[in-house]
Design an enzyme around this catalytic site. Structure first.
Site, PDB file in Angstrom:
ATOM      1  N   ASP A 192      -4.834  -7.251  -2.525  1.00 10.56           N
ATOM      2  CA  ASP A 192      -5.046  -7.644  -3.920  1.00 10.56           C
ATOM      3  C   ASP A 192      -6.501  -8.041  -4.139  1.00 10.56           C
ATOM      4  O   ASP A 192      -6.833  -9.217  -4.018  1.00 10.56           O
ATOM      5  CB  ASP A 192      -4.117  -8.810  -4.274  1.00 10.56           C
ATOM      6  CG  ASP A 192      -4.189  -9.215  -5.729  1.00 10.56           C
ATOM      7  OD1 ASP A 192      -4.742  -8.442  -6.529  1.00 10.56           O
ATOM      8  OD2 ASP A 192      -3.703 -10.309  -6.057  1.00 10.56           O
ATOM      9  N   GLU A 203     -10.767 -10.646 -12.747  1.00 10.02           N
ATOM     10  CA  GLU A 203      -9.379 -10.342 -13.144  1.00 10.02           C
ATOM     11  C   GLU A 203      -8.470 -11.509 -12.837  1.00 10.02           C
ATOM     12  O   GLU A 203      -7.546 -11.825 -13.602  1.00 10.02           O
ATOM     13  CB  GLU A 203      -8.910  -9.069 -12.433  1.00 10.02           C
ATOM     14  CG  GLU A 203      -7.552  -8.544 -12.888  1.00 10.02           C
ATOM     15  CD  GLU A 203      -6.372  -9.090 -12.078  1.00 10.02           C
ATOM     16  OE1 GLU A 203      -5.218  -8.738 -12.387  1.00 10.02           O
ATOM     17  OE2 GLU A 203      -6.617  -9.870 -11.123  1.00 10.02           O
ATOM     18  N   GLU A 204      -8.730 -12.145 -11.693  1.00  9.25           N
ATOM     19  CA  GLU A 204      -7.858 -13.233 -11.258  1.00  9.25           C
ATOM     20  C   GLU A 204      -7.960 -14.471 -12.159  1.00  9.25           C
ATOM     21  O   GLU A 204      -7.131 -15.375 -12.064  1.00  9.25           O
ATOM     22  CB  GLU A 204      -8.189 -13.619  -9.805  1.00  9.25           C
ATOM     23  CG  GLU A 204      -7.981 -12.506  -8.790  1.00  9.25           C
ATOM     24  CD  GLU A 204      -6.510 -12.156  -8.558  1.00  9.25           C
ATOM     25  OE1 GLU A 204      -5.641 -12.737  -9.236  1.00  9.25           O
ATOM     26  OE2 GLU A 204      -6.250 -11.283  -7.712  1.00  9.25           O
ATOM     27  N   ASP A 215      -3.664  -1.622  -8.899  1.00 12.70           N
ATOM     28  CA  ASP A 215      -3.741  -3.015  -8.478  1.00 12.70           C
ATOM     29  C   ASP A 215      -2.628  -3.274  -7.469  1.00 12.70           C
ATOM     30  O   ASP A 215      -1.448  -3.212  -7.816  1.00 12.70           O
ATOM     31  CB  ASP A 215      -3.578  -3.924  -9.703  1.00 12.70           C
ATOM     32  CG  ASP A 215      -3.892  -5.389  -9.403  1.00 12.70           C
ATOM     33  OD1 ASP A 215      -4.082  -5.723  -8.225  1.00 12.70           O
ATOM     34  OD2 ASP A 215      -3.951  -6.176 -10.361  1.00 12.70           O
ATOM     35  N   HIS A 227      -2.087 -13.661  -2.641  1.00 15.96           N
ATOM     36  CA  HIS A 227      -2.972 -14.783  -3.003  1.00 15.96           C
ATOM     37  C   HIS A 227      -3.088 -15.820  -1.887  1.00 15.96           C
ATOM     38  O   HIS A 227      -3.215 -17.013  -2.156  1.00 15.96           O
ATOM     39  CB  HIS A 227      -2.510 -15.436  -4.308  1.00 15.96           C
ATOM     40  CG  HIS A 227      -2.866 -14.649  -5.525  1.00 15.96           C
ATOM     41  ND1 HIS A 227      -2.744 -15.137  -6.795  1.00 15.96           N
ATOM     42  CD2 HIS A 227      -3.364 -13.386  -5.660  1.00 15.96           C
ATOM     43  CE1 HIS A 227      -3.140 -14.219  -7.669  1.00 15.96           C
ATOM     44  NE2 HIS A 227      -3.508 -13.148  -6.992  1.00 15.96           N
ATOM     45  N   ASP A 262      -1.694   5.424   1.828  1.00 15.70           N
ATOM     46  CA  ASP A 262      -1.993   6.854   1.884  1.00 15.70           C
ATOM     47  C   ASP A 262      -1.345   7.588   0.710  1.00 15.70           C
ATOM     48  O   ASP A 262      -1.998   8.365   0.000  1.00 15.70           O
ATOM     49  CB  ASP A 262      -1.492   7.418   3.212  1.00 15.70           C
ATOM     50  CG  ASP A 262      -1.991   8.834   3.474  1.00 15.70           C
ATOM     51  OD1 ASP A 262      -2.998   9.235   2.872  1.00 15.70           O
ATOM     52  OD2 ASP A 262      -1.363   9.539   4.287  1.00 15.70           O
TER      53      ASP A 262
END
Length: 433
Positions: A133, A167-168, A196, A282, A297
């Site tokens: 993330d 973004e966070e 994301d 997180h 992948d």
């Protein structure tokens, strides 16, 4: 992924063509001519993740907004794109008393009134390196952009890629980008694809359901792999696609799950365990060991598939092309080597706009001297140890060769002038209009 907002192959190519027709409002010959996307090498994507981890390790263990690790991440991605021939722009904004950065990369060509975008947030939370993330999405988008450059892909639409900051903290960077776009420019964006968390260690395969054509493009791809998908709900409204959706831009994307627990039915469908999709969400353990290679992948290839499928037909170079695709090893700090194309059937002299397509794979382009040698021995300099520590030279140069007879043996000459880095000529081509 931000947590402050609640909720949110042949057969494959044929289905993708139908999706393209739906997104563009066209059908027939154009939709049937969708080019096949290249395979995105997992090793390349994972190398980007290793590099992002190294950046975090060297900068207090994270890549968060306002921290040195985030700016270093932006600089890392920008250098790769600059070396590949992109036009890059760093956009600054302020959030929580600190300067934030978005990185925008435009691939030259395509209809400027029809822009297909793909993006991912590049920041982590302050508690860890943020490798799933959202190093995973950022790396996949980066490698897809580099694949566009390597292949010389020229779709009918203009391609743009974005890496978002903060973004966070509430989608700050992408909101700023969209907010700065004039209404007329927003109208030119035909679609935005968001990636994301696409390598979760206990993955699911979730597809955004915001735009039917984009949704079907991804579903068709995974159906071709025999991988079932579900509609994404955990991250709805919680990632950067929301910034685009809120101003009326069609959006779509992929997700492999965060803190929610995988159900028994999902375990039966996808494997794994009835635990969180990402137990390190997180957390400090979101490092390079927090990635499922199969999911990364598959999703990286899906990113490329969607870019190719939704960007329109490829525009082949006009004119007569002479190409040599044989690999030629470039000795480390050694003698010059050449790749030769024999031009025949062209009347008179070469043009004043001779297109010289160069694809050199090398770990340090700043070591390389690259020349075009005409049949009479005249030398045209293409690159003289430029680009610094960036890798590879994938570029089309324009040479005024109007004083040269067109027919004959033209050579791409490459010499490595310093030690410790290696590479090879991948291909060399001349295009005569």
């Amino acid at each position: 992924m931000n947590i402050s907002v609640p909720r949110r192959v042949t057969a494959v190519a044929a289905l993708a063509a139908l999706a393209l027709a739906g997104l563009t409002g066209t059908a027939g010959a154009e939709s049937q001519a969708v080019a096949a996307a290249p395979d995105i090498p997992l090793a390349n994507v994972k190398q980007h993740l290793t590099d992002l981890q190294s950046i975090a390790t060297a900068n207090g263990g994270n890549r968060a907004h306002g921290r040195t690790g985030y700016k270093a991440s932006i600089d890392f991605v920008k250098a790769k794109l600059d070396a590949a021939g992109y036009t890059t722009t760093i956009q600054q904004f302020t959030s929580s008393g600190a300067t934030g950065y978005n990185l925008i990369a435009d691939w030259p060509g395509g209809d400027p009134n029809q822009v297909l975008m793909a993006g991912a947030h590049l920041d982590s939370v302050s508690s860890g390196a943020g490798i799933n993330d959202n190093g995973s999405g950022s790396a996949a988008v980066l490698e897809t952009a580099l694949a566009v450059a390597r292949s010389g892909y020229q779709p009918s639409k203009h391609l743009r890629f974005g890496w978002w900051g903060a973004e966070e903290l509430g989608l700050v960077g992408s909101k700023y980008y969209v907010g700065q776009l004039p209404t007329a420019e927003r109208a030119k964006v035909s679609g935005y694809l968001n990636f994301d968390m696409i390598g979760s260690p206990n993955p699911g395969y979730f597809v955004y359901d915001d735009d039917p054509a984009i949704e079907q493009t991804f579903k068709s791809y995974f159906a071709g792999l025999g991988v079932p998908t579900e509609i994404e709900t955990e991250g709805d409204g919680r990632s950067d696609h929301a910034s685009f959706k809120n101003v009326g831009i069609p959006v779509g994307g992929l997700f492999t799950g965060a803190s929610r627990v995988k159900t028994s039915a999902q375990v039966s469908k996808w494997g794994g365990t009835a635990t969180a999709f990402d137990r390190c969400y997180h957390s400090s353990c979101d490092n390079t060991s927090n990635i499922n290679d199969t999911a990364l992948d598959r999703n990286s290839d899906a990113v490329a598939h969607a870019i190719w499928a939704l960007s329109g037909t490829s525009t082949p170079p006009t004119g007569t092309v002479f190409e040599n695709t044989a690999d030629v090893s470039v000795p480390d700090n050694g003698a010059a080597v050449t790749s030769t194309v024999d031009v025949t059937g062209i009347a008179g002299n070469a043009p004043s706009t001779l297109a010289v397509g160069v694809n050199i794979v090398h770990t340090y382009r700043g070591d390389l001297v690259v020349d075009l040698v005409a049949p009479d021995g005249s030398v045209y300099s293409l690159s003289n140890r430029s680009g610094g520590s960036a890798d590879n030279i994938v570029q089309t140069f324009t040479v005024n060769a109007s004083s040269e007879v067109a027919n004959g043996a033209w050579k791409l000459r490459v010499q490595d002038k310093a030690s410790a880095d290696t590479g090879y000529i991948n291909s060399f081509k001349l295009t005569f209009p």
